[in-house]
Design a protein around this motif. Structure first.
Motif, mmCIF file in Angstrom:
data_model
loop_
_atom_site.group_PDB
_atom_site.id
_atom_site.type_symbol
_atom_site.label_atom_id
_atom_site.label_comp_id
_atom_site.label_asym_id
_atom_site.label_seq_id
_atom_site.Cartn_x
_atom_site.Cartn_y
_atom_site.Cartn_z
ATOM 1 N N GLY A 56 0.802 -1.221 0.000
ATOM 2 C CA GLY A 56 0.000 0.000 0.000
ATOM 3 C C GLY A 56 0.833 1.267 0.000
ATOM 4 N N VAL A 57 1.999 1.200 -0.656
ATOM 5 C CA VAL A 57 2.890 2.362 -0.743
ATOM 6 C C VAL A 57 3.273 2.576 -2.197
ATOM 7 N N ARG A 58 4.008 3.646 -2.458
ATOM 8 C CA ARG A 58 4.477 3.918 -3.816
ATOM 9 C C ARG A 58 5.698 3.054 -4.128
ATOM 10 N N ARG A 59 5.858 2.715 -5.400
ATOM 11 C CA ARG A 59 6.988 1.889 -5.835
ATOM 12 C C ARG A 59 8.319 2.523 -5.432
ATOM 13 N N GLN A 60 8.407 3.837 -5.617
ATOM 14 C CA GLN A 60 9.650 4.537 -5.291
ATOM 15 C C GLN A 60 9.992 4.389 -3.807
ATOM 16 N N SER A 61 8.966 4.415 -2.960
ATOM 17 C CA SER A 61 9.201 4.311 -1.516
ATOM 18 C C SER A 61 9.780 2.955 -1.138
ATOM 19 N N VAL A 62 9.152 1.891 -1.639
ATOM 20 C CA VAL A 62 9.631 0.558 -1.281
ATOM 21 C C VAL A 62 10.991 0.282 -1.913
ATOM 22 N N LYS A 64 13.358 2.541 -2.625
ATOM 23 C CA LYS A 64 14.353 3.324 -1.880
ATOM 24 C C LYS A 64 14.691 2.656 -0.552
ATOM 25 N N LYS A 65 13.674 2.118 0.104
ATOM 26 C CA LYS A 65 13.867 1.519 1.429
ATOM 27 C C LYS A 65 14.597 0.175 1.350
#
Length: 74
Positions: A56-62, A64-65
């Protein structure tokens, strides 16, 4: 590390110190579980977009993490 039952009881405590310590422990546990399952998903060929959708997050967020960790484990 406390058991899940102990963490649940501590999170329900009236004592702020106990409750906050439980929140911190639960956050660490959630982060470890997320990293484990992201690694497993990538190992099974999941795209970053599919993982992001599941979390349930943006692709960029996951990405980057977790991308750096994923590269180290190869």
């Amino acid at each position: 590390m406390p058991t899940m039952t102990e963490l649940a009881a501590a999170a329900d405590s009236d004592d702020p110190g106990t409750g906050l310590a439980a929140v911190a422990a639960l956050r660490r546990l959630a982060d470890e579980l997320e990293a484990l399952h992201v690694h497993n998903a990538r190992a099974r060929g999941w795209s970053w977009q599919a993982i992001a959708d599941a979390l349930g997050v943006r692709r960029q967020s996951v990405h980057k993490k977790h991308a750096r960790r994923s590269m180290r484990e190869k």
